[in-house]
Design a protein around this motif. Structure first.
Motif, PDB file in Angstrom:
ATOM      1  N   VAL A  39      22.842  61.687 -29.911  1.00 52.31           N
ATOM      2  CA  VAL A  39      23.345  62.617 -30.925  1.00 52.31           C
ATOM      3  C   VAL A  39      24.137  61.855 -31.984  1.00 52.31           C
TER       4      VAL A  39
ATOM      5  N   LYS B 215      25.123  69.111 -28.526  1.00 51.91           N
ATOM      6  CA  LYS B 215      24.775  68.946 -27.117  1.00 51.91           C
ATOM      7  C   LYS B 215      24.533  70.305 -26.457  1.00 51.91           C
TER       8      LYS B 215
ATOM      9  N   LYS C 142      20.183  67.957 -20.679  1.00 48.66           N
ATOM     10  CA  LYS C 142      21.332  67.302 -21.296  1.00 48.66           C
ATOM     11  C   LYS C 142      20.851  66.119 -22.127  1.00 48.66           C
TER      12      LYS C 142
ATOM     13  N   GLU D 136      25.057  61.469 -25.418  1.00 49.57           N
ATOM     14  CA  GLU D 136      25.931  61.540 -26.588  1.00 49.57           C
ATOM     15  C   GLU D 136      25.591  60.457 -27.599  1.00 49.57           C
TER      16      GLU D 136
END
Length: 305
Positions: free
Chosen positions: A213, A197, A207, A210
């Motif tokens: 990712v 990140k 950004k 999550e």
């Protein structure tokens, strides 16, 4: 689910990223509400408070008994496992674990924490549960996941349990765990998540979710443009390189021993690592440790008669 003398044995693997039972996996994110949440799904009702469980994950905490939320997550995990078998009331013997080198000092405190209420009523996903906790067995993390494989172990073997918060390392020689050769490193998958990140933020000034990712770490790819994917892939490859460097610090030598990997970190090694597949075994079952807890507790209670 194992049962002995009308007592259900339920194993709970208290991960930093996921709570696992023998048959369920739930992310550890938890948020409290004073009134019933708008959206349904994974809602625990306890002591007049509503808790939504499963969005995100908890931060690293070295002593889980100091965090009330892990007790709430345990109640949720028990309910989910019971629900698999359509059970709402039961006597429960818990089976759980702690990191290899922490269990000696934290075992009794964690046992008391999990058994803080001998009898409890609560609701999960609008269903009533009436639980009587009658006991708790605790084991070192990772090792139970390979208990059923020990018959195949010959010579020197190294076990690496790579979870979200920690990596547990244990030598197993001639099918016997070496208690004097075990270590716990704060080097879990979340370290890779944070690095990925930050790399995207530093390189592109944005950004990244999550969940995106996480998809790349688990499957090796995601539906994003190539520059972003390449950035995260580079971080993941470095993380796997660092995993093997850490193992070598503890005298890992692929020519002299076999490596067994359990936990969420296994998918990163498979997707981004360079290794001899004939000498490295990655166990894909994320519930393997919970199943091992359950099996060990059942055998222990059966021996006691």
């Amino acid at each position: 689910m194992r049962e002995l003398r009308n007592t259900k044995i339920i194993a709970v693997d208290h991960g930093y990223g996921n709570m696992k039972t023998a048959n369920t996996v739930t992310s550890t994110g938890i948020k409290a509400y004073e009134t019933e949440p708008i959206f349904t799904g994974n809602i625990l009702e306890y002591n007049g408070i509503y808790y939504r469980i499963g969005e995100g994950h908890k931060e690293f905490i070295p002593d889980k008994a100091m965090d009330e939320e892990y007790y709430l997550l345990t109640l949720m995990a028990v309910a989910r496992e019971l629900n698999v078998f359509s059970i709402r009331e039961a006597d429960i013997h818990l089976a759980a674990g702690l990191p290899l080198t922490w269990i000696r000092n934290q075992r009794e405190e964690f046992r008391s924490y999990l058994l803080q209420n001998s009898e409890i009523h609560y609701r999960f996903n609008s269903k009533e549960y009436h639980i009587r906790f009658v006991g708790c067995s605790l084991y070192p993390q990772g090792y139970p996941a390979i208990v059923n494989w020990l018959g195949d172990f010959k010579g020197t073997n190294l076990l690496a349990d790579i979870g979200n918060g920690t990596m547990n390392i244990l030598y197993i020689n001639n099918k016997k765990a070496q208690e004097s050769r075990c270590w716990t490193e704060k080097f879990g998958v979340n370290q890779c998540m944070i690095a990925a990140k930050n790399a995207v933020l530093d390189k592109f000034g944005v950004k990244i979710e999550e969940s995106t990712v996480e998809q790349i770490l688990r499957f090796g790819t995601a539906d994003i443009s190539a520059p972003y994917l390449d950035c995260i892939t580079a971080v993941a490859r470095q993380y796997v390189t660092d995993i093997f460097a850490t193992l070598r610090k503890y005298e890992y030598n692929p020519d002299l021993m076999r490596l067994y990997v359990v936990g969420g970190g296994g998918c990163l090694i498979r997707n981004f690592g360079t290794y001899d597949k004939a000498r490295v075994t990655i166990l894909d079952d994320v519930c393997a440790t919970a199943k091992g807890y359950e099996s060990l507790a059942y055998m222990s209670l059966k021996r006691r008669g």
